[in-house]
Motif scaffolding. Structure first.
Motif, PDB file in Angstrom:
ATOM      1  N   LEU B 231       0.823  -1.215   0.000  1.00 29.35           N
ATOM      2  CA  LEU B 231       0.000   0.000   0.000  1.00 29.35           C
ATOM      3  C   LEU B 231       0.858   1.267   0.000  1.00 29.35           C
ATOM      4  CD1 LEU B 231      -2.690  -1.111   2.615  1.00 29.35           C
ATOM      5  CD2 LEU B 231      -3.110  -0.670   0.200  1.00 29.35           C
ATOM      6  N   GLY B 232       2.078   1.145   0.487  1.00 28.59           N
ATOM      7  CA  GLY B 232       2.993   2.299   0.508  1.00 28.59           C
ATOM      8  C   GLY B 232       2.780   3.212   1.710  1.00 28.59           C
ATOM      9  N   PHE B 233       2.091   2.763   2.726  1.00 32.02           N
ATOM     10  CA  PHE B 233       1.995   3.561   3.966  1.00 32.02           C
ATOM     11  C   PHE B 233       1.892   2.627   5.170  1.00 32.02           C
ATOM     12  CE2 PHE B 233      -2.295   3.547   1.985  1.00 32.02           C
ATOM     13  CZ  PHE B 233      -2.981   2.810   2.918  1.00 32.02           C
ATOM     14  N   ARG B 234       2.139   3.229   6.346  1.00 29.67           N
ATOM     15  CA  ARG B 234       2.114   2.439   7.576  1.00 29.67           C
ATOM     16  C   ARG B 234       0.679   2.232   8.052  1.00 29.67           C
ATOM     17  NH1 ARG B 234       6.515   0.104   9.645  1.00 29.67           N
ATOM     18  NH2 ARG B 234       5.940   0.644  11.784  1.00 29.67           N
ATOM     19  N   LEU B 235       0.438   1.090   8.632  1.00 26.92           N
ATOM     20  CA  LEU B 235      -0.863   0.842   9.264  1.00 26.92           C
ATOM     21  C   LEU B 235      -0.715   1.174  10.739  1.00 26.92           C
ATOM     22  CD1 LEU B 235      -1.673  -2.627   7.636  1.00 26.92           C
ATOM     23  CD2 LEU B 235      -2.681  -0.430   7.023  1.00 26.92           C
ATOM     24  N   LYS B 236      -1.645   1.943  11.248  1.00 25.16           N
ATOM     25  CA  LYS B 236      -1.537   2.347  12.653  1.00 25.16           C
ATOM     26  C   LYS B 236      -1.919   1.159  13.541  1.00 25.16           C
ATOM     27  CE  LYS B 236      -2.431   6.560  15.207  1.00 25.16           C
ATOM     28  NZ  LYS B 236      -1.086   7.035  15.406  1.00 25.16           N
ATOM     29  N   PRO B 237      -1.004   0.751  14.406  1.00 26.24           N
ATOM     30  CA  PRO B 237      -1.329  -0.429  15.225  1.00 26.24           C
ATOM     31  C   PRO B 237      -2.309  -0.105  16.361  1.00 26.24           C
ATOM     32  CG  PRO B 237       0.873   0.376  15.741  1.00 26.24           C
ATOM     33  CD  PRO B 237       0.345   1.273  14.668  1.00 26.24           C
ATOM     34  N   ILE B 238      -3.179  -1.054  16.647  1.00 29.13           N
ATOM     35  CA  ILE B 238      -4.093  -0.902  17.790  1.00 29.13           C
ATOM     36  C   ILE B 238      -3.416  -1.532  18.993  1.00 29.13           C
ATOM     37  CG2 ILE B 238      -6.331  -1.607  18.730  1.00 29.13           C
ATOM     38  CD1 ILE B 238      -7.430  -1.546  15.884  1.00 29.13           C
ATOM     39  N   ARG B 239      -3.109  -0.708  19.986  1.00 28.90           N
ATOM     40  CA  ARG B 239      -2.370  -1.231  21.138  1.00 28.90           C
ATOM     41  C   ARG B 239      -3.248  -1.357  22.379  1.00 28.90           C
ATOM     42  NH1 ARG B 239       2.783  -0.932  19.127  1.00 28.90           N
ATOM     43  NH2 ARG B 239       3.328   0.971  17.980  1.00 28.90           N
ATOM     44  N   ARG B 240      -4.337  -0.573  22.405  1.00 24.93           N
ATOM     45  CA  ARG B 240      -5.131  -0.540  23.649  1.00 24.93           C
ATOM     46  C   ARG B 240      -6.014  -1.773  23.820  1.00 24.93           C
ATOM     47  NH1 ARG B 240      -8.365   4.684  23.170  1.00 24.93           N
ATOM     48  NH2 ARG B 240      -9.427   3.922  25.039  1.00 24.93           N
ATOM     49  N   ALA B 241      -6.189  -2.548  22.763  1.00 25.26           N
ATOM     50  CA  ALA B 241      -7.046  -3.746  22.872  1.00 25.26           C
ATOM     51  C   ALA B 241      -6.636  -4.748  21.808  1.00 25.26           C
ATOM     52  CB  ALA B 241      -8.506  -3.353  22.688  1.00 25.26           C
ATOM     53  N   ASP B 242      -7.120  -5.962  21.964  1.00 24.99           N
ATOM     54  CA  ASP B 242      -6.916  -6.988  20.945  1.00 24.99           C
ATOM     55  C   ASP B 242      -7.699  -6.570  19.688  1.00 24.99           C
ATOM     56  OD1 ASP B 242      -7.084  -9.220  19.336  1.00 24.99           O
ATOM     57  OD2 ASP B 242      -7.389 -10.628  21.000  1.00 24.99           O
ATOM     58  N   PRO B 243      -7.036  -6.446  18.505  1.00 25.69           N
ATOM     59  CA  PRO B 243      -7.753  -6.004  17.294  1.00 25.69           C
ATOM     60  C   PRO B 243      -8.966  -6.871  16.952  1.00 25.69           C
ATOM     61  CG  PRO B 243      -5.393  -6.307  16.851  1.00 25.69           C
ATOM     62  CD  PRO B 243      -5.623  -6.749  18.261  1.00 25.69           C
ATOM     63  N   GLN B 244      -8.932  -8.112  17.430  1.00 25.35           N
ATOM     64  CA  GLN B 244     -10.048  -9.020  17.148  1.00 25.35           C
ATOM     65  C   GLN B 244     -11.313  -8.624  17.928  1.00 25.35           C
ATOM     66  OE1 GLN B 244      -8.550 -12.974  17.406  1.00 25.35           O
ATOM     67  NE2 GLN B 244     -10.231 -13.884  16.237  1.00 25.35           N
ATOM     68  N   LEU B 245     -11.138  -7.775  18.958  1.00 24.80           N
ATOM     69  CA  LEU B 245     -12.281  -7.401  19.803  1.00 24.80           C
ATOM     70  C   LEU B 245     -12.939  -6.099  19.376  1.00 24.80           C
ATOM     71  CD1 LEU B 245     -10.776  -8.168  23.340  1.00 24.80           C
ATOM     72  CD2 LEU B 245     -12.364  -9.595  22.045  1.00 24.80           C
ATOM     73  N   VAL B 246     -12.397  -5.456  18.313  1.00 25.16           N
ATOM     74  CA  VAL B 246     -12.849  -4.099  17.973  1.00 25.16           C
ATOM     75  C   VAL B 246     -14.354  -4.043  17.673  1.00 25.16           C
ATOM     76  CG1 VAL B 246     -12.575  -2.190  16.332  1.00 25.16           C
ATOM     77  CG2 VAL B 246     -10.568  -3.380  17.196  1.00 25.16           C
ATOM     78  N   GLY B 247     -14.869  -5.045  16.973  1.00 25.58           N
ATOM     79  CA  GLY B 247     -16.302  -5.071  16.658  1.00 25.58           C
ATOM     80  C   GLY B 247     -17.141  -5.135  17.929  1.00 25.58           C
ATOM     81  N   ALA B 248     -16.742  -5.980  18.859  1.00 24.47           N
ATOM     82  CA  ALA B 248     -17.492  -6.122  20.115  1.00 24.47           C
ATOM     83  C   ALA B 248     -17.382  -4.841  20.947  1.00 24.47           C
ATOM     84  CB  ALA B 248     -16.970  -7.321  20.903  1.00 24.47           C
ATOM     85  N   ILE B 249     -16.201  -4.207  20.909  1.00 26.51           N
ATOM     86  CA  ILE B 249     -16.023  -2.935  21.640  1.00 26.51           C
ATOM     87  C   ILE B 249     -16.965  -1.882  21.041  1.00 26.51           C
ATOM     88  CG2 ILE B 249     -14.407  -1.022  22.057  1.00 26.51           C
ATOM     89  CD1 ILE B 249     -12.173  -3.167  22.287  1.00 26.51           C
TER      90      ILE B 249
END
Lengths: 379, 258
Positions: B231-249
């Motif tokens: 893609l040519g750019f950085r992906l911002k990492p999610i550090r505050r939670a498990d990325p798999q939980l984002v939908g439930a959050i």
């Protein structure tokens, strides 16, 4: 009345068809809205749109078409092969698109391999892709040729008077459909998108006189109908590929906030805009009306006109969002939907592009998730 | 203090999250069962036990995911697209584009400054570009899906998968194994195929920065690093939670506003 429309919209061999056959009438199926059905009607034959509903497998469709092609013509061939089109005395195939053109070849080949698959009258009706004068002349010639072919095969005569009568009957149906559409522009609309779509599909398969009479009665009941639709719904328009899938509209409206108030589909009201003038040269009048309005992306170089039709509908039907659906491998609508999305979104009109398979809605969960998310977006 | 819960019943995993006014109090992640209601009940029970709360203490439970319509105990349901958008915006306020790779589909979601969804696309009716693709491939390599991500670093020459179709790709994998190709090169090839497929979809929505990834595949460093390259750019990492939980959050956050 609605039951009659629903039966016709959801079953190939509905009571209107069986009764017609019991009375000894002939039926000719046609694949595309560019064929002037008045011509078949004027011969005393029942014209019905070819559909792919009620298919139970895809063995014949896949065998003759291969996997990487639109599932709509495949379902028609499958239906013919599994005996669903036994009522047909004839079929007319039109190059609405390349996949539909291939339906003629594949159906003919299937007929060579399997007895009874191809009806007695099997005709390829060519339609130009431009509306310039010499193409119009060609189209008149095509109409003239199919008229002669019908007359020869069915041993009937299509007179100018009978054509005038048929044009008048179809015009009456068009007027009634426009009356129905006026109800749909109202706030709130007194009819659901599912019901309205069932009516327009029924118009492609019921005997026209019966359809006109039933619709006329239905419109009277609609005058006094208390509003059955959800309060303050989001008003949607559905456009794109050929679709006679009532279940798709049902699925959209299963979201309690969604109401389909408009469409621009060839089984819908795309072709009911204008009445056809009754003139001394009915073939010319039919040609001008059927080919003149560039409503389908099969016609070259008239994208702006088609976009303008959508913009006008968005305004007159107070549309909150547009659903642009296309059947997988549909080059025409697939690419045009991308352009429509770009240009409508620029004007602030929310769009949802859906690619789907034609046939029983196996994709329901996936489609519903997208539809729900779209409704949440525009709510 | 208001307690809300989000329950995301996905095709492969079911996630539950309990939130108070400020933060995530507890979460649970289980393999989805054949019955969405049973999946939801088990995940919720685990999350509630960890948080030490009972169902009656929860003011709202919002359901999302493919099984959302089949959960009887929720207050409301929301599509996972809206939930991932809401969750990602809460975790990373600067985010504009979210790439969610779930078990059976892949969604690219663009949101505005307020976190409202402005556009989204999902992949076609096909397993490639989804978590299921990686799961099937990991199985063909006789390894756990969590081990796939590290193989890029060990590989010098990733294989090329001739087809993005999961079934054909699996046949390719078997052929590579039998040809004696090192497992790290096969694994890296799988990650590359996945990254290519998803990147194409991302580019189709003209992504705006910042961009993040949610869903289980976001934890596969092999895929994310290849996607950054493509893609040519950085992906911002999610550090505050498990990325798999984002939908439930996101679902739990919707519960706050009711």
């Amino acid at each position: 009345m609605m039951k009659q429309f629903m039966q016709a919209a959801t079953g190939l061999n509905h009571p209107g068809i069986t009764q017609w056959k019991e009375n000894g009438g002939a039926i000719v199926g046609y694949s595309c809205s560019y064929l002037p059905a008045e011509l078949i009607h004027a011969a005393g034959i029942l014209p019905i749109r070819l559909r792919g509903i009620e298919t139970t497998g895809m063995d014949m469709g896949d065998a003759y078409f291969g996997p990487y092609i639109c599932s709509y013509p495949k379902c028609i061939l499958q239906q013919a092969a599994q005996g669903g089109y036994q009522m047909l005395d004839g079929a007319v195939i039109t190059p609405g698109c390349d996949s539909m053109r291939r339906l003629f070849e594949c159906w003919r080949k299937a007929g060579e391999d399997h007895q009874g698959v191809v009806p007695g009258f099997f005709y390829y009706f060519d339609v130009p892709h431009k509306t310039v004068d010499h193409r119009m002349k060609w189209f008149v010639d095509e109409i003239d040729s199919i008229q002669k072919a019908i007359e020869t095969h069915f041993e009937v005569e299509i007179t100018v008077e009978s054509l005038h009568r048929s044009i008048a009957t179809y015009n009456q149906g068009r007027k009634l459909m426009r009356d129905l559409e006026r109800f749909r522009t109202q706030l709130p609309a007194p009819i659901s998108g599912t019901e309205a779509f069932a009516i327009s599909i029924a118009g492609t398969t019921l005997p026209r006189e019966e359809f006109n009479a039933t619709l006329s009665n239905f419109l009277e009941t609609l005058e006094n109908r208390s509003d059955k639709n959800p309060e303050n719904p989001k008003r949607l328009m559905v456009i794109g590929s050929i679709s006679d899938d009532l279940d798709l509209i049902k699925l959209i409206e299963s979201n309690e906030k969604a109401l389909v108030v408009a469409d621009n589909l060839c089984f819908g009201v795309r072709h009911d805009a204008e009445e056809i003038p009754v003139t001394d040269n009915p073939l010319e009048a039919l040609a001008q009306s059927y080919l003149g309005a560039s409503t389908c992306p099969r016609m070259f170089g008239q994208y702006k006109e088609r976009l303008a039709i959508l913009e006008k509908k968005v305004e007159s039907y107070s549309v909150d969002g547009v659903i642009l659906q296309n059947i997988r491998f549909c080059d025409l609508h697939g690419s045009e939907n991308g352009l429509f999305e770009r240009d409508l979104e620029k004007q602030g009109i929310p769009c949802l592009k859906l690619e789907r398979e034609y046939g029983p809605l196996a994709d329901t969960g996936r489609l519903k998730m997208r539809l729900d998310a779209f409704m949440e977006r525009i709510s | 203090m208001t307690l809300t819960a989000g329950c995301d019943v996905g095709s492969l995993t079911t996630k539950a999250v309990i939130m108070d006014d400020k933060a995530v109090k507890s979460s649970a992640l289980i393999k989805s069962k054949s019955n969405p209601e049973a999946s939801a009940r088990q995940a919720m029970a685990e999350a509630m036990e960890k948080a030490g709360v009972t169902e009656s203490e929860l003011s709202n439970v919002i359901g999302t995911g493919y099984g959302r319509e089949k959960i009887p105990f929720v207050t409301d349901v929301k599509s996972e697209i809206s939930c991932h958008a809401r969750g990602a915006k809460w975790l990373l306020p600067s985010i504009k584009t979210i790439i969610d790779i779930g078990g059976q589909d892949c969604k690219i979601i663009r949101i505005d400054d307020q976190g409202e969804v402005v556009r989204f696309v999902t992949n076609d009716k096909c397993a490639s570009g989804t978590g299921r693709f990686l799961e099937v491939m990991a199985k063909a390599l006789y390894m756990d899906i969590s081990e796939l991500g590290d193989l890029n670093r060990k590989s010098n020459s990733p294989v090329t998968l001739t087809s993005t179709c999961t079934v054909w790709a699996q046949a390719d994998i078997v052929k590579f194994i039998h040809s004696g190709i090192p497992v790290e090169d096969i694994g890296a090839g799988i990650n590359l195929a996945m990254a290519k497929r998803v990147s194409t979809l991302v580019n189709s929505v003209q992504p705006e920065k910042e961009v993040c990834m949610t869903g289980g595949v976001a934890k596969n460093r092999g895929v994310t690093s290849l996607m950054e390259k493509l893609l040519g750019f950085r992906l911002k990492p999610i550090r505050r939670a498990d990325p798999q939980l984002v939908g439930a959050i996101g679902a739990a956050l919707f519960g706050r506003n009711r």
